[in-house]
Each structure stands twice: as C-alpha cells, then as structure tokens.
Design an enzyme around this catalytic site. Structure first.
Site: not given
Lengths: 345, 615
Positions: A280-282
């Site tokens: 989910h970092r993107a």
C-alpha cells in the site's frame, strides 16, 4: 578554512525529473525520499549537494545532538524532555542540512553507542549519538547505496519506518527521534538494490547523460566557469536560487492546508491497482507527492492530474521485477490509460 | 508517521484475529506475522499496545547487542560498588508486557532461539559476564517478517504458536478506506478501548471454554492431512479455538471457532503443499482449504459436542480428504518453453516464486562465516585466542568493572588488566564468484545448450541482489576461448552481454579451462569463493600445443587446476546411451562435482547448480 561554494541547484542543466523529485521531497518530507539511479557523471551527487542551498531553516533545540525540532514536545529525545521539564531549553534557527552516510560506516557509528571516553574517564554510561541522530530533521544522503552493507541498511530502514531510532547496544538503552529524508544514489551497473529497500523510497528517477549537443556544451561551459570562479558563478545564480527557495518555502506552508478529495484518493488507488503493484505504500506516496506538486505550483487544490503527473516518479521502482524488460514502467501506456480514466489533459 | 489504532486498520482480518487470540489466551505465547513489504505488518504489530489493557510494547531493535537483550553487567553500578549487578535488559522489561520483534528473520538465529526459549519457559536464565540470575519473563511475543528477505527454518517456525499472513487489499474501496485512515489517522481510541475490554473479559473465561470431545479427533486429522510435524500444531489449534470462542462469548467451541483457529495456527506448519506453494504467488487462505473437513464433521457434532458419540467419531477415518485441494494444473514449465530466450519469462517468474518460500532453508542470504580479519559485522566477543587483536572495548570494560575497587588506580579512572580483555567475533557474508564455462562448438545441440545456460545464468543472477555473488560466463569455440560476461551482479549488464553469443566450430576445451582459470585468478583481492561450472561433453579436438594430443593435454591441464582454490562443477551435456564418458574423466581430473543433464533445460540446470553451490 572557508567552505568551498556548492554548485548552485538552479545552474544544473536539464535532468528535470531528478530536480523535481528532490524539490517535491523538500516541499513535503513525508514523501519518503528519492532514489536516483544512473551512470557516473550525470550530476547525481552535484544535485543532492546543491539541494543544501535551497533548504529552509528549522527551529531546533540549541545544543541537542539529535537537533530535536523546537516545539515538537511529543517527539523529543530523552535529554531534551528532561531539560524541557526544568525549562532550560533554548531555541536556535539552523539551516536544514545534507548529512552523508559514508559506505564504510560501522553499525555503532550509524545507530550510536556507549560513549567509551566518558565510560573510561568517569565510569558512567552515556549515549554517544550516531549518524541517525545527526540526520534527524535533515537529509540523509547515501552515495552508492547499493554497495552499503545489509545490516547497516536494515538499521536505517528501521529508523526510517518508525521515525525513531531505538538503540540497545553495549549497555546503553536509548531512543531518539530520527526523521529524515533519505536520498540515495546508485549506479545500476554495480548491482541491484534489495526490493525491500527500493520500496522504502518514496520516489525514484533514472538519470541519463545529456545527449543534446547544445545542452552538453552548456553543461561544460557552466562547469568550467564554476571551477574558474566559484564565488562569482554562485553570485550569478543568487537571484534564481532565492526565487526557488522562496517558492519552496511557500509551498511548504501550503501543504498542510491541502485536503485531497475523493477523486484524488481514487486515482491514487487505481493507478497501483492498474499496474498490479504489491503493498500500500504506492497509494500513500502518490497522494503525498501529488499534494506537494500542487503546493509547488502554488495551488491549494490537488487534482487527479497531479496524481498522474507524479506517478512517473512514484511507480517505476515498484513494478514487479522482470529481468527482460528491466522492470521499466511504460509511461506512454500509463499516460494514455490515465487520461482516459481521469479525463485529464 | 501517523499511527493508526488497531481497530482503524483496514483488512488483514486473519492477522488481527491471531493477535487478538494471543492477547486473550495465556497459553498462546507467540505470534508471527508474515507478509510482503508494505502490507501493514508493522502497523498491526505496533498497534497492539492500544488493545492490550495497559501492557506495554517493548521493542527489540535489530541492532541490539546480546547484553542488552538477555542481560549483562551494568558498568555504572558495578564500577561503583564492585558487586556484579545486572542491568535492565530488554527481556527483563518485557516481563508482563508484549515483546515486539520486527524482521525476526534478520536476527541472528541463536538469538531468536534463545528468545523463543524464554517465551516458552516464562523465565530468563542469565549466565553471562559474571552474572548468574534467573528472573521471571512472562511476555507475549509478537514477531514480524517479510519472507522475501530470507527464510526461517521449520524448527523455528514451529515454535511460534500462531502465524498469520498479511496481504495487499485487492479492491478499490477498501484501499481508499485504508488510504484515508493512513493519511488522516482516524481516531479509533473508543473502538480500541471496547476491544480491550472484550479481550480482558475473554482472557478471564478463556481457560474454561469447553471443547467438544469429537473436535480433538477433527483437529488431529486436519493436522495429519496438512502434514504438520510434531504436536505443537494440534495444541496450538486447541488453544486458539478456545481463544476465538472466548472472544465471541461462546462457552463451548463451535465449528466456526475451530475453522478460525485453524486459519491462524497451521499455515506455517503445513507440509502438504510444498510443491504447490511454488506455483502460487499468494499463500492460500487456510479457512477455505480446511473448511471442508469440519463441514463434513458437522452432522456428528451437531449436538454441540457433549453428546458426540465416540463410535461415530471413529468413523472419521473414512472421511474424504477433501481439505487438500488438488495440485494446480500446469506443473513446472515443460522443456520447450525455455528454449527460446523470449519465452523464458514464464520460467523466471516460476523460479523467483519458488525462491520466495519463507522456509525450508530456501534462504535468500548466505549463512555468514566467521571473519578472520577485523572486517565484517561484530556479532559478539570472546576470550582472546592468543594475543588479542581486535579488542572489544566495551565488553572488556564490563569484565573489569567488578574489580575496580580492588585495583591500584594510580590516577586512572578505570584499570584494565590483560585478563579483562575480550576480542570481537565478526562475521561476514562471503559471496561466490560463479563462472560458467560453456562449450560453444558446433556440436549437436549447441544452440539448445546455449539457451539453457543463458537462462540459468540470468535466473541465478536474479538472486544476486540478495546474495553477495557475482556471475560470469566464458565460451570456447573454434580456436579460442573468450569471456562473454565479466563477473557481475547486474542483471541488466548480463542481459545485454548474453543476447548474442555465436556458436559453431571446433572444441578447444583446454583453452576454455585456461581462460576460465585466468578469469577466476585475476579477480584482485576478494574473499568470494571461486566456482567454475563447466558445461561440456568432455570432447576436446583442438590442442594448445600442436605437438600434443588434445584429449591428453586437456586432462593434464585439468589435473593441474584441481589443486587451485576453485571449486569445479562439471555438467555433462552428452546425450544418448553410448556416450564416451569423457566429461566424467574431466570431472575426476578436476576433482569436481559431476552433474548429468540428459534433457537440457534452464530450470533443471539452475536448480542443480544452485543445489551444489549453495546448499
């Protein structure tokens, strides 16, 4: 000895994506740093060092080795907390710095450890801060980051993820804030980075040497001029440097006022889904970078087009590894797709 | 970094369940949260403090030294008093609290073992640095790991009571929800407090939850079918089932509780799907798999357990083994797929998945070796062997601390004697330099051989970013041998170099050997172990010295090379039954390892070579 002037940021010819990535991080430090990949001699280090000339001033606690941010009482080092209780803290305004982590660094110097001199002379324990303390509130720059030892990288990532450096070494137990903008440069010919480390960088840019003859000549001319007369050269760029510094400062104050709307959030989720990217970092980075981009443009409203724009910097290193295409992001494909999806120009 | 509370974390329900179970059951000592990067492992683990009813989260950071973890002399105290006194170690602080170990797979194995010992036994026995003490250490261990960073051996995995995986959220809406909660840090203190009360309440009742008799059988059978070794798994399911039931307010475990319990306690212990796992990008969700067994049990246990007829439970033996899904179709890609370089994509994906395993020693990193000179990472210290060279100052000071009141100080604050001195133990991950030496002559199947070798080179290089290895390649054909890929770690470089390699001509194997030896012996100063992988049928029809017979010259060169530090692997490419066995002669002369590949494909080649070099 007088400090040799640093090559001015605004005098760097071309390399726009790299400059933009660096600026966006300065506007919003929460983006999570930038990895600059490219062959030798493409102004990677020059740009990072030049960034120092654009950095805003920060209010810190005077004399604190971790340069604790002034007024951020919840995130102070133990010493500042203690001093705060008896009211002996003083404020000091210092410029944000670029702190370099040399490749040969040892674990104890990076994390900090027992102050041996103090222990030997007094028999008492004291924590001796390391590079991660110095980097707090500043930029941590690692040249050739792909050659850094794994265990040093692990320490750095731990601190970066938590914003706190927990030290449990050689009889001392200590923790201090360690929030920094991580900037790494690397030459991919010398080996790849672990994907875990790649993912931690907010943005990534690939730089290539300038092919255009006129611009190449211009680069050469400016470099020669700078080497002949650094002071005079810097003076020539003083105006443009100040202009950019002011623009960054204004943008920084805008960031906290910008509230991403539902269409922006949706765009930030759909792009990684479309590209089939893990984790989910993107998503999060897309929003933060888009906000910084809007702020740098002087807007108080962030748009889906900002998200599409920054995806060129946020997505490339998160693509699944594929040795045959060198995991390149197909920017044209993404651009067309995004224009259709979000009806932006 | 915005910290979201436990209740504010979107998705990852299995992992959340595992953590809730651990908090409410005294019998569940440890939980392992596994997952790829960026899926919220740390966020979950760190948020546990908010629902633990005042238990503190004590962190064990990666760089921690052993004296801080397990306990060691407190120099300040000891120098002053002359009495050995232990300091407050991390384990001591963890008593009654939650011990959080992030990236557990990056810890030194013996450290992790010791921590698991302490966790199981609830006491910490310290025998270090002149301190001998035992203190209670009753904590809940929460560990996280990213499997792609390196594997944990089965015996360590098994010691974690529960294990759950975190995943990337697949649908748009929940991702937006997660994004918002991340950006704005939704305040969930209220919900967390509610959950905290539920857990505290369940904690009181957990031990008294009844487990219907028939379920014991169901659990042992499920474990058997999943290939679970040992009995920890069975016990863990039962404890988890009690915890799940208690959390839901049930007095008796029902089937759904049991199913939930299986989903958090067996995934890391199963061995049934070992080969299938390789083909699956995502670890499968145990509930779906193990659903069917308890479902089949339902009629027997309908009477809520107490009336379960033991006779009918025995019938369980003829239950269909439906909880093991059939292997997915496809299997390993067939040989043809790898014969053209464009098609190798499928293989690369396949191989990198195979190596993504989080256990069975498919470790991403080399085991570190002790370093002889003062370089590498300091992992501990010891009494010097002979004259101390690389002095560990702080441990030496600690050793001297208790004697300070009795020594003649002569103006010095601290007096060290030779007997106090300790030296550092350092380890270093040493890599390997692997040179592929390939027959490029025009013999039958040269093209096939080349494609397979290119595939293997690239596949092995895929790991180079995790290991400290370099891979190179040299080809011998016509009258010479040349280096086509200098030793490198870069996949990009390798791919460019490997694209066009000419084949055809005669077979100057002797030149090839000399060329390979030249490359490996001119690497400059490095401590990487040289390995030469020779792909040849052992034929040699060109000699270096025109006066000598090619074959005889080749074998004598090979014998000469056998005394070098290089390790040799000979992969025999001879096909057909009536072979000459020349490659075996070559291998014997070199003193190397012999592999025979009847059907050349990159996949097998990679696995065999990996097997010989690294395992």
């Amino acid at each position: 000895m007088r400090d040799r002037p640093v090559y001015p940021f605004t005098a760097i010819v071309g390399q726009e994506p790299m400059k933009e990535a660096l600026i966006l991080n300065t506007v919003n430090p929460l983006i999570g740093g930038v990895l600059i990949r490219g062959e030798k001699g493409t102004a990677k280090s020059t740009a990072v060092r030049a960034l120092a000339g654009l950095l805003p001033d920060r209010d810190v606690v005077r004399g604190c080795p971790c340069s604790c941010a002034w007024g951020d009482d919840g995130n102070m080092c133990p010493e500042c907390r203690e001093r705060a209780s008896d009211g002996s803290l003083e404020m000091e305004t210092v410029p944000m710095r670029v702190v370099e982590l040399p490749l040969s660094s040892t674990e104890d110097r990076v994390a900090g450890t027992l102050d041996i001199e103090h222990a030997i002379t007094t028999g008492r324990k004291r924590f001796e801060p390391g590079v991660l303390a110095k980097a707090n509130g500043n930029i941590l720059y690692v040249d050739e980051i792909n050659l850094l030892d794994d265990h040093i990288v692990d320490l750095m990532l731990d601190a970066a993820a938590m914003g706190v450096n927990f030290v449990e070494r050689e009889g001392v137990s200590y923790s201090h804030p360690s929030r920094f903008i991580l900037i790494g440069t690397m030459n991919p010919e010398e080996g790849d980075l672990r994907p875990q480390l790649l993912d931690r960088f907010g943005l990534m840019v690939d730089v290539v040497s300038e092919k255009d003859e006129d611009r190449r000549t211009e680069i050469l001319l400016r470099r020669m001029e700078f080497e002949r007369d650094p002071e005079g050269f810097s003076e020539d760029y003083r105006g443009s440097q100040e202009e950019l510094r002011d623009r960054i400062r204004d943008a920084r104050s805008l960031v906290s006022e910008i509230e991403p709307g539902p269409d922006v959030l949706r765009a930030a989720v759909r792009i990684p889904l479309h590209l089939d990217v893990d984790g989910h970092r993107a998503d999060l980075t897309l929003v933060k970078a888009a906000v910084a981009h809007a702020a740098f443009e002087g807007r108080i409203e962030v748009l889906p087009s900002d998200v599409v724009h920054v995806s060129n910097l946020v997505m490339p290193h998160r693509m699944r590894r594929n040795p045959f295409q060198e995991s390149k992001l197909d920017l044209d494909e993404l651009g067309t797709w995004a224009r259709e999806q979000f009806r932006v120009g | 970094m915005t910290m979201t509370g436990f209740s504010g974390i979107v998705g990852n329900d299995t992992a959340k369940l595992a953590l809730r179970c651990a908090l409410c059951s005294d019998s569940i000592r440890s939980v392992l949260i596994c997952g790829p990067r960026g899926t919220g492992k740390s966020a979950l683990a760190s948020s546990v403090g908010g629902i633990s009813g005042g238990r503190e989260v004590v962190r064990l950071p990666l760089g921690a030294t052993e004296d801080r973890i397990f306990g060691g002399l407190d120099i300040e105290d000891t120098i002053g008093t002359g009495r050995s006194r232990g300091g407050t170690s991390i384990l001591r602080r963890s008593h009654g609290n939650i011990l959080l170990v992030e990236n557990a797979n990056l810890l030194q194995p013996h450290v992790l073992h010791h921590i698991l010992d302490v966790t199981e036994n609830r006491v910490n026995v310290v025998e270090r640095e002149g301190i001998s003490e035992v203190h209670p250490c009753d904590h809940t261990l929460v560990a996280t790991m990213d499997p792609s960073e390196g594997a944990l051996p089965d015996n360590i995995l098994d010691r974690f009571d529960l294990c759950a995986f975190t995943h990337t959220l697949g649908d748009e809406d929940s991702r937006v929800e997660a994004l918002v909660s991340n950006l704005r840090g939704t305040d969930v203190t209220g919900e967390d407090d509610g959950l905290c009360r539920t857990i505290a309440d369940a904690r009181g009742r957990c031990r008294f939850v009844h487990i219907p008799e028939g379920y014991y059988r169901a659990v042992t059978e499920t474990c058997r079918d999943l290939g679970v070794m040992g009995h920890r798994g069975d016990v863990a399911v039962m404890n988890a089932a009690r915890a799940v039931a208690a959390l839901k307010g049930h007095a008796t475990v029902d089937l759904e509780d049991l199913r939930d319990a299986v989903s958090v306690s067996l995934e890391h212990r199963r061995n049934d799907l070992d080969d299938m796992r390789r083909e699956e990008p995502e670890p499968r969700d145990p509930p779906e798999r193990s659903d069917e067994q308890p479902e089949d049990d339902r009629p027997r246990d309908d009477g809520n357990g107490s009336e379960t007829d033991p006779g009918r439970t025995d019938d369980g033996g003829d239950l269909p083994d439906t909880d093991v899904p059939p292997p997915p179709p496809g299997g390993p890609p067939s040989g043809e797929e790898v014969f053209s370089i464009g098609d190798r994509l499928s293989l690369i994906d396949y191989l990198s998945l195979a190596d993504d395993g989080y256990r069975h020693g498919r470790s991403g990193r080399h085991a570190p070796v002790e370093s002889e000179d003062p370089s590498g990472r300091c992992v501990g210290y010891r009494m010097p062997r002979g004259r101390p060279r690389d002095i560990a100052l702080v441990p030496s000071i600690r050793m001297a601390a208790p004697y300070q009141p009795y020594r003649v100080h002569d103006g010095l604050a601290l007096v060290l004697e030779r007997g106090d001195l300790r030296e550092k133990v350092r380890t270093r991950r040493s890599g390997k330099d692997v040179l592929f030496l390939v027959d490029g002559s025009g013999s039958l199947g040269a093209q096939k051989r080349m494609v397979a070798v290119k595939g293997a080179v690239l596949s092995i290089l895929e790991d180079a970013y995790r290991r400290r290895d370099r891979i190179g390649m040299a080809v011998f054909r016509k009258d010479s041998a040349e280096e086509v890929l200098p030793l490198t770690k870069s996949t990009a470089t390798a791919y460019r170099a490997l694209q066009a390699i000419p084949t055809g001509g005669r077979t100057p194997l002797t030149r090839g050997l000399m060329c390979g030896h030249g490359i490996l012996s001119s690497r400059g100063s490095t401590d990487a172990e040289p390995v030469m992988v020779i792909l040849s049928d052992g034929r040699c029809n060109v000699s270096v010295d025109p006066g000598r017979r090619p074959l005889e010259e080749m074998l004598s060169t090979a014998s000469a090379l056998s005394s070098t530090e290089t390790r040799f692997i000979v992969v025999d490419t001879e096909t057909g039954r009536n072979g000459l066995g020349l490659a075996l002669d070559l291998c014997n002369a070199l003193g190397g390892t012999y592999l025979r590949l009847e059907e050349l494909d990159a996949d097998r080649l990679t696995r065999s070579v990996r097997g010989v070099i690294w395992e």
